[in-house]
Design a protein around this motif. Structure first.
Motif, short mmCIF file in Angstrom:
data_model
loop_
_atom_site.label_atom_id
_atom_site.label_comp_id
_atom_site.label_asym_id
_atom_site.label_seq_id
_atom_site.Cartn_x
_atom_site.Cartn_y
_atom_site.Cartn_z
N ARG A 1 -0.54 -12.16 -1.07
CA ARG A 1 0.93 -11.86 -0.43
C ARG A 1 1.18 -10.50 -0.46
O ARG A 1 1.70 -9.96 0.15
N TRP A 2 1.08 -9.96 -1.88
CA TRP A 2 1.34 -8.49 -2.38
C TRP A 2 0.39 -7.88 -1.69
O TRP A 2 0.46 -6.29 -1.58
N SER A 3 -0.91 -7.99 -1.75
CA SER A 3 -2.00 -6.85 -1.74
C SER A 3 -2.18 -6.39 -0.47
O SER A 3 -2.15 -7.02 0.42
N PRO A 4 -2.46 -5.16 -0.30
CA PRO A 4 -2.88 -4.58 1.27
C PRO A 4 -3.99 -5.40 1.82
O PRO A 4 -3.94 -5.14 3.14
N GLU A 5 -4.95 -5.92 1.09
CA GLU A 5 -5.79 -6.69 1.76
C GLU A 5 -5.54 -7.84 2.23
O GLU A 5 -6.21 -8.77 3.04
N GLY A 6 -4.28 -8.56 2.01
CA GLY A 6 -3.77 -9.61 2.53
C GLY A 6 -2.51 -9.45 3.18
O GLY A 6 -2.58 -8.78 4.15
N ASP A 7 -1.26 -10.08 2.78
CA ASP A 7 -0.05 -9.97 3.74
C ASP A 7 0.64 -8.60 3.50
O ASP A 7 1.53 -8.41 4.31
N ASP A 8 0.24 -8.02 2.47
CA ASP A 8 0.48 -6.61 2.14
C ASP A 8 2.33 -6.55 2.05
O ASP A 8 2.95 -5.55 2.93
N PHE A 9 2.86 -7.40 1.31
CA PHE A 9 4.11 -7.31 0.94
C PHE A 9 4.53 -5.82 0.15
O PHE A 9 5.57 -5.31 0.23
N LEU A 10 3.58 -5.37 -0.46
CA LEU A 10 3.47 -3.94 -1.11
C LEU A 10 4.21 -3.02 -0.05
O LEU A 10 5.05 -2.20 -0.31
N SER A 11 3.47 -3.11 1.02
CA SER A 11 4.27 -2.09 2.19
C SER A 11 5.72 -2.45 2.53
O SER A 11 6.52 -1.47 2.57
N GLU A 12 5.90 -3.60 2.58
CA GLU A 12 7.37 -4.04 2.83
C GLU A 12 8.39 -3.48 1.71
O GLU A 12 9.19 -3.04 2.20
N TRP A 13 7.90 -3.57 0.67
CA TRP A 13 8.70 -3.15 -0.44
C TRP A 13 8.55 -1.54 -0.42
O TRP A 13 9.92 -1.10 -0.81
N GLY B 1 -3.49 -16.76 -7.19
CA GLY B 1 -4.08 -16.15 -5.96
C GLY B 1 -3.41 -16.02 -4.85
O GLY B 1 -3.71 -14.98 -4.24
N GLU B 2 -2.45 -16.95 -4.58
CA GLU B 2 -1.80 -16.68 -3.40
C GLU B 2 -0.63 -15.56 -3.61
O GLU B 2 -0.32 -14.67 -2.55
N LEU B 3 -0.14 -15.29 -4.70
CA LEU B 3 0.91 -14.36 -5.14
C LEU B 3 0.02 -12.92 -4.94
O LEU B 3 0.66 -12.13 -4.07
N VAL B 4 -0.92 -12.64 -5.37
CA VAL B 4 -1.64 -11.58 -5.21
C VAL B 4 -2.12 -11.40 -3.65
O VAL B 4 -1.95 -10.08 -3.32
#
Length: 415
Positions: A216-228, A211-214
């Motif tokens: 961290r990556w998801s736009p609804e969370g920490d949004d690492f996807l945008s960093e990437w 759950g923490e990994l999701v």
């Protein structure tokens, strides 16, 4: 994705021939028909970011979400098993849930970028938080220590040794039957109940980390996807798109170092750098998931996600598009064909890779089959020959063509 969005630029190719090395200009992927950038095609860093965005949104985040779903199911099944450790049906359901979760996690093994990746050491990755090691720590597992932790009612948290937690420890707790002769429990100990209870605590940590990994990556969370996806254009983690591609390259080398060398060369007795030959016809004790007999399924998941990243999924872009954008369709096609040959060989092992390892007749026959995989020799060893071809293409000409980084762990390998 097999059709490129890019077109080659003859002037840039000429510059490459004159300089003898890939200049910054040569690494612009595509151009307009008049030899100048334009024509509606993505070029240079825009092309790199487009590939990163499609891989992040189409492969990395969906793979993490799929595992989170399986981890939640696993948590429920193991909790039920812990409540009734003597009930065969509860154990069977926990084992089935473990198999499903393990296969989904194996895709993420080759995607250790960002929060899942290492945060220390020579191959630490940008944005790494070391979360992978809370879920799976192959090849590290110590069965007697797992049993001792179970008997001691030990907690499972960030201070727990990696050798007694994660999906590897959980396989032992769910699939190993009876007393371990190397470390029998004290008289009167209810080992089955203790294992089931410890399995529940191990699974709770796995599900929480999923759950923490999701998040961290998801736009609804920490949004690492945008960093990437915004590497070099606002990302605080990746100053250039090439930096994110380099991190991806290092992650994909998992299939070279772990899948090819450790998971295939190790148990077949072929040996590789860092993996000693076993001296016998085979070494089944080195199989990754020997207790559950699912080592071949793990290998397939590793290869499948590598292929997805290379080709792209659902009309998304992949690494092959960067090659096609510099006129290296030959390398892109060669890589895809070699991956498909490897997957076909794996799928042809009717009884599975684990059983095929047990059927190896001799070390000499195995090495010969690996050297000539098209010759119809020992199937498990021919698999090594096919994956070696594919990984040689990746770590050699493809890495060179795209100026990709390689992990320190792979430096100097010639396997």
């Amino acid at each position: 994705m097999t059709l490129s969005r890019f077109r080659s630029l003859p002037a840039i190719a000429l510059a490459f021939l004159l300089t003898g090395c890939p200049s910054d200009d040569y690494r612009d992927f595509g151009s307009g028909d008049d030899g100048e950038p334009g024509g509606g095609d993505l070029i240079g860093d825009d092309a790199r970011r487009a590939v990163l965005a499609d891989i992040g949104a189409g492969i990395i985040l969906p793979s993490l979400r799929a595992f989170e779903e399986s981890a939640d199911t696993l948590q429920s099944a193991v909790t039920a098993h812990a409540a009734a450790p003597a009930q065969a049906q509860a154990l069977d359901e926990a084992r089935a849930a473990w198999r499903a979760a393990m296969q989904r996690w194996q895709r993420n093994e080759a995607l250790q970028v960002g929060p899942a990746g290492r945060n220390t050491g020579l191959d630490a990755t940008p944005g790494g938080a070391g979360l992978r090691d809370r879920i799976y720590t192959y090849p590290f597992r110590t069965p007697c220590s797992i049993d001792q932790a179970a008997l001691d009612d030990a907690a499972v948290d960030e201070n727990t040794a990696i050798t007694i937690r994660g999906l590897g420890a959980l396989e032992y707790l769910l699939f190993f039957e009876g007393v371990n002769p190397d470390c029998p429990p004290p008289d009167g100990a209810d080992l089955a109940a203790k294992r089931a209870q410890y399995a529940e605590r191990v699974t709770d940590t796995i599900a929480a980390t999923a759950g923490e990994l999701v998040a961290r990556w998801s736009p609804e969370g920490d949004d690492f996807l945008s960093e990437w996806s915004s590497a070099g254009a606002g990302s605080g983690t990746y100053m250039r798109p090439q930096a994110a591609l380099d991190a991806l390259s290092v992650a994909l080398f998992y299939v070279e170092k772990e899948t090819k060398d450790r998971k295939i060369a190790g148990p077949t007795g072929i040996g590789a750098t860092g993996v000693d030959p076993c001296g016998d016809a085979n070494c089944p004790e080195r199989l990754e998931s020997r207790l559950s007999m699912t080592s071949g399924a793990n290998i397939r998941a590793n290869l499948a996600v590598f292929r997805d990243v290379f080709t792209g999924v659902e009309d998304g872009m992949g690494v092959n598009d960067l090659l096609r954008g510099i006129g290296r369709d030959d390398l892109a096609d060669e890589m895809i064909a070699e991956l498909d040959d490897t997957l076909a060989q794996l799928d042809a092992l009717e009884a599975g890779f684990d059983a095929a390892v047990l059927a190896i007749p001799s070390n000499e026959a195995c090495i010969n089959a690996s050297a000539n995989p098209d010759g119809g020799g020992v199937p498990a060893c021919a698999l090594h020959g096919y994956i070696r071809r594919a990984m040689d293409t990746f770590r050699g000409p493809i890495v060179a063509a795209l100026s990709l980084a390689t992990p320190n762990a792979a430096a100097g390998d010639n396997d």
